[in-house]
Design a protein around this motif. Structure first.
Motif, PDB file in Angstrom:
ATOM      1  N   UNK A  62      43.772  34.944  -9.074  1.00  0.00           N
ATOM      2  CA  UNK A  62      44.861  34.225  -9.746  1.00  0.00           C
ATOM      3  C   UNK A  62      45.608  33.306  -8.800  1.00  0.00           C
ATOM      4  N   UNK A  63      46.082  32.203  -9.354  1.00  0.00           N
ATOM      5  CA  UNK A  63      46.976  31.294  -8.641  1.00  0.00           C
ATOM      6  C   UNK A  63      48.262  31.233  -9.443  1.00  0.00           C
ATOM      7  N   UNK A  64      49.364  31.545  -8.822  1.00  0.00           N
ATOM      8  CA  UNK A  64      50.645  31.556  -9.520  1.00  0.00           C
ATOM      9  C   UNK A  64      51.260  30.160  -9.468  1.00  0.00           C
ATOM     10  N   UNK A  65      50.820  29.297 -10.379  1.00  0.00           N
ATOM     11  CA  UNK A  65      51.329  27.934 -10.462  1.00  0.00           C
ATOM     12  C   UNK A  65      52.069  27.811 -11.792  1.00  0.00           C
ATOM     13  N   UNK A  71      49.129  27.346 -15.957  1.00  0.00           N
ATOM     14  CA  UNK A  71      48.350  28.114 -14.991  1.00  0.00           C
ATOM     15  C   UNK A  71      47.065  27.389 -14.594  1.00  0.00           C
ATOM     16  N   UNK A  72      46.548  27.761 -13.427  1.00  0.00           N
ATOM     17  CA  UNK A  72      45.350  27.116 -12.879  1.00  0.00           C
ATOM     18  C   UNK A  72      44.293  28.174 -12.603  1.00  0.00           C
TER      19      UNK A  72
END
Length: 101
Positions: A62-65, A71-72
């Motif tokens: 996961x990427x917390x954007x 989300x990405x």
């Protein structure tokens, strides 16, 4: 899918999966440009063998954007090993085809 990614969260973003559960995990399909790109558990789970044991790690990180940019999802090495990828920088496009095994 949430159970898969939440089983054993890791501070560096890796999720561990019970190696004995690969047969019951679902296929995951990414839809890009109205085309489907499925991955089987054998494709998106990485088995890491050591001299003491085998550990299975989810290929999804996961990427917390936050929105609006997120989300990405990063389609990393697990996706790229299943699909041949061509980057056409001149025309700002990417093409995918199933990789030969």
């Amino acid at each position: 899918m949430a159970k898969l990614c939440d089983d054993l969260p890791n501070p560096i973003g890796k999720s561990f999966v019970n190696c004995g559960s690969l047969e019951i995990l679902p296929d995951v399909t990414f839809t890009i440009g109205n085309k489907s790109f499925p991955l089987t558990p054998q494709q998106y789970i990485l088995k890491v063998e050591t001299s003491y044991s085998t550990v299975c790690v989810s290929g999804f990180v996961p990427l917390d954007v936050p929105p609006p940019r997120g989300p990405i999802w990063v389609l990393g090495d697990r996706f790229l090993s299943a699909y041949h990828t061509v980057f056409d920088f001149g025309n700002m496009r990417v093409g995918f085809a199933k990789s030969a095994n």
